[in-house]
Design a protein around this motif. Sequence first.
Motif, PDB file in Angstrom:
ATOM      1  N   THR A  16       0.666  -1.234   0.155  1.00 55.95           N
ATOM      2  CA  THR A  16       0.007  -0.310  -0.223  1.00 55.95           C
ATOM      3  C   THR A  16       1.446   1.519   0.302  1.00 55.95           C
ATOM      4  N   ILE A  17       2.176   0.891   0.216  1.00 56.92           N
ATOM      5  CA  ILE A  17       3.255   2.207   0.618  1.00 56.92           C
ATOM      6  C   ILE A  17       3.569   2.652  -0.828  1.00 56.92           C
ATOM      7  N   ASP A  18       3.570   3.604  -1.668  1.00 55.78           N
ATOM      8  CA  ASP A  18       4.014   4.232  -2.612  1.00 55.78           C
ATOM      9  C   ASP A  18       5.491   3.833  -2.524  1.00 55.78           C
ATOM     10  N   PRO A  19       6.288   2.917  -3.599  1.00 58.10           N
ATOM     11  CA  PRO A  19       8.011   2.499  -4.361  1.00 58.10           C
ATOM     12  C   PRO A  19       8.361   3.516  -3.320  1.00 58.10           C
ATOM     13  N   LYS A  20       8.117   5.479  -4.568  1.00 53.75           N
ATOM     14  CA  LYS A  20       8.631   6.422  -4.227  1.00 53.75           C
ATOM     15  C   LYS A  20       8.851   7.023  -2.558  1.00 53.75           C
ATOM     16  N   LYS A  21       7.677   7.076  -2.383  1.00 56.50           N
ATOM     17  CA  LYS A  21       7.917   7.301  -1.105  1.00 56.50           C
ATOM     18  C   LYS A  21       8.567   6.789  -0.228  1.00 56.50           C
ATOM     19  N   ALA A  22       8.432   5.396  -0.161  1.00 60.23           N
ATOM     20  CA  ALA A  22       9.462   4.402   0.432  1.00 60.23           C
ATOM     21  C   ALA A  22      10.698   4.883   0.233  1.00 60.23           C
ATOM     22  N   SER A  23      11.223   5.209  -0.503  1.00 60.27           N
ATOM     23  CA  SER A  23      12.627   5.226  -0.836  1.00 60.27           C
ATOM     24  C   SER A  23      12.865   6.966  -0.863  1.00 60.27           C
ATOM     25  N   GLU A  24      12.272   7.894  -0.921  1.00 58.43           N
ATOM     26  CA  GLU A  24      12.454   8.909  -0.641  1.00 58.43           C
ATOM     27  C   GLU A  24      13.004   8.872   1.187  1.00 58.43           C
ATOM     28  N   ARG A  25      12.303   8.277   2.205  1.00 55.31           N
ATOM     29  CA  ARG A  25      11.835   8.080   3.875  1.00 55.31           C
ATOM     30  C   ARG A  25      13.391   7.024   4.063  1.00 55.31           C
ATOM     31  N   PHE A  26      13.555   5.558   2.935  1.00 52.58           N
ATOM     32  CA  PHE A  26      14.981   5.536   3.836  1.00 52.58           C
ATOM     33  C   PHE A  26      15.943   6.443   3.032  1.00 52.58           C
TER      34      PHE A  26
END
Length: 473
Positions: free
Chosen positions: A450-460
């Motif tokens: 459910t998490i946008d991959p782009k958003k997950a990458s930004e958080r990482f």
Amino acid sequence: MEHLVKTEIQEFGGTNVSTAPGAVSWNGKPETAYRACLWSRFSSRILLQLASFDAPDTDTLYRQVNAIEWDIHFIPTATFAVYCTLSDSAITHSHFASLRVKDAIVDYFRSRTGKRPSINIRKPGIRLNLHIRGDKASLALDLSGDSLHRRGYREQGGPAPLKETLAAAIAHLSGVDNDFPADTILLDPMCGSGTLLIEAALMLSDSAPGLQRNTKNFGFMYWKRHSKKIWDALVTEALEREEVGQSRPWPQIIGYDADPHAVAAARKNVARAGLGDNIIIKQAQLARLHCPGKNGLILTNPPYGERLSELKAVKYLYRFLGRRFAEDFPGWRMGFFSANPDLADLVGVKWDGRYPLYNGPIKCRLMVGNHKARTKQPPARLQISDEDISGPGEELANRLRKNWDRLAPWAEEKDIYCFRLYDADMPEYNLAIDIYERFVHVQEYAPPKTIDPKKASERFTTGLQVLRQLFSL
């Protein structure tokens, strides 16, 4: 290795010994040259200078060579070859210079005997070496024939076997000689084809390295002025010395390698060298290395990471070897040969001897040190910064500080250097963060679908930036 060769030549009876890069020159009788062919552990070739002269061009070269009395050196039915090197010469083609020398010799014999010697590039009876530097030429007879590093025992080697002459230099500079104590163990934990241990054993037994060569491989056997009487006497003397050396008390000599093919090759080479009763070769991982006795010398030529992708593994290897040496080998010494000497400090030994050597064209270094001299330092601990972090990642920074304030004092009290600082404490930063001494290891758990991959990458990326700021990474 010129200084090693110089010492040998002086022991063999050579006089007026001088060195130059890659060469040692001396005066001496034929017996001295024979001794060098039979006993030199570090030389590649023994050359007898026949003539030196000016050679500004190939026509002059032809005339000078044709004027030499070749019939006092070899018979017209012999085979020969000419090998040429040039340095700052007006003659720019080494192959053509070799051909002119060959023509001059052939014409000399044909004009006097009606016969001509034959050319055999692969296996000549007479090997001639021409070197021209500027306008000065030197022509020499190669008394050694095949390169002296070809002892005759090595049936096969690993992917990158050491030349026997280099292996002998490494062993000698590390402290192996006739006086090596019998209660001192000699160990190579990554022995490959066994060359280091074999060369060390030949020194311990006072065995002449040329004894195992086929006598037909020596160039002087085809030389017309060869003295069989002198040579036979030297061989007899060498056999007697070897018999005495073999009867002495021997140190334990052990070689390990993880590769079963290398182990098999090493065992064959040891057997061919006649040292099957003196050297033990076993298959074993470096991770299982333990001290086999009180006193000893580790002699090793570990991988050096020729490719960039291998460097990381080599660094771990060097660190592990140093750590195991410090923990399990009190009172031992180490001879560590590497083509990547910049990484040698990872072993953690305070080297008391550093020797530049070449493995072919590769510039290498042998480092020698002992266990007592090892630089012992407690593992470094990270320190957390007091710098305020605002904006993206502020909440993560606050959580990491809170965890650090709780875990760091506990780790220091318990003498613990590795612990988990953060384990997905906050759903926004789905990370596992581990502290390893002065290193931070970060892993990211797979984000929910459910998490946008782009958003997950930004958080990482934000998480990594916070860690760099907090720990000054």
